[in-house]
Enzyme design. Structure first.
Site, PDB file in Angstrom:
ATOM      1  N   SER A  12       0.803  -1.220   0.000  1.00 56.67           N
ATOM      2  CA  SER A  12       0.000   0.000   0.000  1.00 56.67           C
ATOM      3  C   SER A  12       0.839   1.275   0.000  1.00 56.67           C
ATOM      4  O   SER A  12       0.306   2.366  -0.194  1.00 56.67           O
ATOM      5  CB  SER A  12      -0.943   0.016   1.209  1.00 56.67           C
ATOM      6  OG  SER A  12      -0.213   0.055   2.424  1.00 56.67           O
ATOM      7  N   ASP A  61      -3.750  -9.660   7.049  1.00 58.04           N
ATOM      8  CA  ASP A  61      -2.512  -9.517   7.817  1.00 58.04           C
ATOM      9  C   ASP A  61      -1.662 -10.761   7.579  1.00 58.04           C
ATOM     10  O   ASP A  61      -2.043 -11.862   7.983  1.00 58.04           O
ATOM     11  CB  ASP A  61      -2.862  -9.361   9.303  1.00 58.04           C
ATOM     12  CG  ASP A  61      -1.636  -9.234  10.195  1.00 58.04           C
ATOM     13  OD1 ASP A  61      -0.497  -9.305   9.688  1.00 58.04           O
ATOM     14  OD2 ASP A  61      -1.825  -9.071  11.423  1.00 58.04           O
ATOM     15  N   SER A 141      16.952  -6.581   3.975  1.00 51.29           N
ATOM     16  CA  SER A 141      17.435  -5.239   4.302  1.00 51.29           C
ATOM     17  C   SER A 141      18.938  -5.289   4.517  1.00 51.29           C
ATOM     18  O   SER A 141      19.492  -6.341   4.871  1.00 51.29           O
ATOM     19  CB  SER A 141      16.754  -4.732   5.581  1.00 51.29           C
ATOM     20  OG  SER A 141      17.397  -3.575   6.077  1.00 51.29           O
ATOM     21  N   TYR A 154      14.735  -6.407  14.139  1.00 51.72           N
ATOM     22  CA  TYR A 154      14.592  -6.216  12.695  1.00 51.72           C
ATOM     23  C   TYR A 154      15.736  -6.891  11.935  1.00 51.72           C
ATOM     24  O   TYR A 154      15.524  -7.571  10.923  1.00 51.72           O
ATOM     25  CB  TYR A 154      14.561  -4.714  12.397  1.00 51.72           C
ATOM     26  CG  TYR A 154      14.226  -4.341  10.979  1.00 51.72           C
ATOM     27  CD1 TYR A 154      12.916  -4.386  10.517  1.00 51.72           C
ATOM     28  CD2 TYR A 154      15.217  -3.908  10.098  1.00 51.72           C
ATOM     29  CE1 TYR A 154      12.596  -4.018   9.219  1.00 51.72           C
ATOM     30  CE2 TYR A 154      14.914  -3.538   8.797  1.00 51.72           C
ATOM     31  CZ  TYR A 154      13.604  -3.594   8.365  1.00 51.72           C
ATOM     32  OH  TYR A 154      13.303  -3.232   7.078  1.00 51.72           O
ATOM     33  N   ILE A 187      16.029   3.747   1.997  1.00 54.39           N
ATOM     34  CA  ILE A 187      15.220   4.112   0.847  1.00 54.39           C
ATOM     35  C   ILE A 187      14.218   5.175   1.272  1.00 54.39           C
ATOM     36  O   ILE A 187      13.684   5.134   2.382  1.00 54.39           O
ATOM     37  CB  ILE A 187      14.473   2.878   0.282  1.00 54.39           C
ATOM     38  CG1 ILE A 187      15.468   1.751  -0.043  1.00 54.39           C
ATOM     39  CG2 ILE A 187      13.671   3.253  -0.958  1.00 54.39           C
ATOM     40  CD1 ILE A 187      16.488   2.066  -1.111  1.00 54.39           C
TER      41      ILE A 187
END
Length: 242
Positions: A12, A61, A141, A154, A187
């Site tokens: 989105s 989800d 990442s 993360y 980014i």
């Protein structure tokens, strides 16, 4: 040949939105997954249709196994063309220094990134292998490659995506299903809105942050026949950070 459908999770906004637009421009009917932001998802869908592309919204989800299982089953049961491209982009950050990190901050990141990878990919892998064609592209990442202070959760989740990519690539290779990982650096998205650029930019050899389109163009290439001999790879888009 009619191109297969492409499912993009977390599409989105940001990198996911750019990926959805590029895949639609390449001729894929895009299934645009999102969790809650109806307005943002609708805006991306409108941009795709206004450009002549085909898109379908899929609100669920990815961290919820039951909801994802039901949504994927419905998508597979439709009479439309098969889902041949999967981009696992959905992810969240809950940054904190590790000694102060709460358990819910740890589990929330793992649930979306790693559980989400399993929940979406597991039911789609075998249909791709039966068709003897598929593209699974996982968004990791630079934090999963190098590790980042304040992002132990993360970094761990994104490193897990790299390991899963390499293992699954070996399982799928004989059936002409490629599995690759794209590892962006900083980014220009909402995720880095609070990052101090005066501190961060000197750490990037190219001295700038990247644009979502610089990631999405690579993903779009990995979804093509031209990328059929590339699998099990981790490709950085990070301005030289790793």
């Amino acid at each position: 040949m009619t191109k297969p459908r492409a499912l993009v999770t977390g599409a989105s906004r940001g990198i996911g939105a750019a990926i959805a637009k590029d895949l639609a421009a390449a001729g894929h009917a895009v299934i645009l997954n999102y969790r809650s932001n109806d307005e943002a998802a609708g805006a991306v869908a409108k941009a795709i249709t206004d450009a002549g592309g085909e898109v379908k919204l899929a609100k669920f989800d990815v961290g919820d196994h039951a909801a994802t299982h039901a949504a994927i089953a419905e998508l597979l049961a439709s009479d439309e063309r098969p889902i041949g491209v999967l981009v696992n982009n959905a992810g969240i950050a809950r940054d904190n220094v590790f000694p102060a990190m709460k358990m819910d901050e740890w589990h929330a990141v793992m649930r979306t990134t790693l559980d989400g990878f399993y929940n979406v990919t597991q039911p789609l892998a075998m249909p791709m292998m039966r068709k003897r064609w598929g593209r699974i592209i996982n968004i990791s990442s630079v934090s999963g490659v190098n590790g980042t202070r304040g992002q132990v959760n993360y970094s761990a989740a994104k490193a897990g995506i790299i390991g899963a990519t390499k293992a699954l690539a070996k399982e799928c290779a004989k059936r002409k299903v490629t599995v690759n990982c794209v590892a962006p650096g900083l980014i220009e998205t909402e995720m880095i809105a609070d990052v101090r650029m005066d501190i961060v930019k000197p750490m990037i050899p190219m001295q700038r942050v990247g644009k979502p389109e610089e990631v999405s163009s690579l993903v779009a290439f990995l979804a093509t026949d031209a990328a059929s001999y590339i699998t099990g790879q981790v490709i950085g888009v990070n301005g030289g950070m790793a």
